[in-house]
Design a protein around this motif. Structure first.
Motif, PDB file in Angstrom:
ATOM      1  N   LEU A  40       0.852  -1.180   0.000  1.00 30.45           N
ATOM      2  CA  LEU A  40       0.000   0.000   0.000  1.00 30.45           C
ATOM      3  C   LEU A  40       0.891   1.234   0.000  1.00 30.45           C
ATOM      4  O   LEU A  40       1.808   1.344   0.814  1.00 30.45           O
ATOM      5  N   SER A  41       0.626   2.178  -0.914  1.00 23.74           N
ATOM      6  CA  SER A  41       1.477   3.362  -1.065  1.00 23.74           C
ATOM      7  C   SER A  41       0.804   4.614  -0.539  1.00 23.74           C
ATOM      8  O   SER A  41      -0.422   4.732  -0.566  1.00 23.74           O
ATOM      9  N   ALA A  42       1.621   5.552  -0.107  1.00 23.73           N
ATOM     10  CA  ALA A  42       1.140   6.853   0.354  1.00 23.73           C
ATOM     11  C   ALA A  42       2.154   7.922  -0.041  1.00 23.73           C
ATOM     12  O   ALA A  42       3.342   7.643  -0.173  1.00 23.73           O
ATOM     13  N   MET A  43       1.655   9.128  -0.231  1.00 18.26           N
ATOM     14  CA  MET A  43       2.523  10.271  -0.497  1.00 18.26           C
ATOM     15  C   MET A  43       2.300  11.268   0.629  1.00 18.26           C
ATOM     16  O   MET A  43       1.154  11.612   0.935  1.00 18.26           O
ATOM     17  N   LEU A  44       3.366  11.716   1.247  1.00 15.53           N
ATOM     18  CA  LEU A  44       3.281  12.689   2.333  1.00 15.53           C
ATOM     19  C   LEU A  44       3.751  14.042   1.829  1.00 15.53           C
ATOM     20  O   LEU A  44       4.826  14.146   1.234  1.00 15.53           O
ATOM     21  N   LEU A  45       2.939  15.068   2.086  1.00 10.03           N
ATOM     22  CA  LEU A  45       3.259  16.432   1.691  1.00 10.03           C
ATOM     23  C   LEU A  45       3.609  17.223   2.943  1.00 10.03           C
ATOM     24  O   LEU A  45       2.721  17.588   3.712  1.00 10.03           O
ATOM     25  N   PRO A  46       4.895  17.498   3.171  1.00 12.39           N
ATOM     26  CA  PRO A  46       5.283  18.234   4.373  1.00 12.39           C
ATOM     27  C   PRO A  46       4.682  19.641   4.413  1.00 12.39           C
ATOM     28  O   PRO A  46       4.537  20.292   3.377  1.00 12.39           O
ATOM     29  N   ASP A  47       4.332  20.095   5.608  1.00  6.88           N
ATOM     30  CA  ASP A  47       3.753  21.426   5.795  1.00  6.88           C
ATOM     31  C   ASP A  47       4.717  22.542   5.440  1.00  6.88           C
ATOM     32  O   ASP A  47       4.294  23.652   5.128  1.00  6.88           O
ATOM     33  N   ASP A  48       6.013  22.273   5.496  1.00  7.81           N
ATOM     34  CA  ASP A  48       6.998  23.334   5.272  1.00  7.81           C
ATOM     35  C   ASP A  48       7.298  23.585   3.794  1.00  7.81           C
ATOM     36  O   ASP A  48       8.159  24.390   3.457  1.00  7.81           O
ATOM     37  N   GLY A  49       6.587  22.910   2.881  1.00  6.99           N
ATOM     38  CA  GLY A  49       6.779  23.141   1.460  1.00  6.99           C
ATOM     39  C   GLY A  49       7.910  22.337   0.838  1.00  6.99           C
ATOM     40  O   GLY A  49       8.175  22.464  -0.349  1.00  6.99           O
ATOM     41  N   SER A  50       8.595  21.517   1.634  1.00  7.82           N
ATOM     42  CA  SER A  50       9.669  20.699   1.075  1.00  7.82           C
ATOM     43  C   SER A  50       9.058  19.617   0.179  1.00  7.82           C
ATOM     44  O   SER A  50       7.863  19.355   0.239  1.00  7.82           O
ATOM     45  N   PRO A  51       9.864  18.979  -0.666  1.00 16.04           N
ATOM     46  CA  PRO A  51       9.326  17.996  -1.610  1.00 16.04           C
ATOM     47  C   PRO A  51       8.599  16.851  -0.906  1.00 16.04           C
ATOM     48  O   PRO A  51       8.929  16.491   0.216  1.00 16.04           O
TER      49      PRO A  51
END
Length: 107
Positions: free
Chosen positions: A50-61
């Motif tokens: 199972l895959s997930a993508m995490l989007l950091p709050d600080d705008g980093s990739p």
């Protein structure tokens, strides 16, 4: 996706926003980054990944995680490198946009 995904998957042009989607298993069985979309479906129903993508709050990739395991084996979560199919910057912000064949909310 609540609409036919083939028009989106086949579309090779630039979209106004980046679309993050599942429901179409990636060929590599890894998350895949395209010019205007990110495919996250790694076939969990048969691969047990199972895959997930995490989007950091600080705008980093963003970064990508894949979990694997079953009732008989311990679960493992690890960071993976997605398969890059186009070397372009990806923008992540909420907006309504459309593509040939449908209307969607994109990130």
């Amino acid at each position: 996706m609540r609409w036919k995904s083939q028009p989106l998957i086949a579309y090779t042009g630039r979209l106004a926003k980046t679309i993050i989607h599942g429901h179409v298993v990636t060929d590599s069985r890894l998350p895949e980054i395209y010019k205007s979309r990110v495919g996250l479906d790694t076939g969990a129903y048969y691969s047990n990944k199972l895959s997930a993508m995490l989007l950091p709050d600080d705008g980093s990739p963003p970064f990508f995680l894949v979990s694997s395991g079953s009732q008989n084996e311990p679960y493992l979560v690890q960071e993976v490198q997605p398969r890059l199919l186009k070397q372009v910057p990806i923008r992540f912000d909420l907006a309504q946009t459309s593509y040939p064949g449908g209307q969607h909310t994109a990130l």
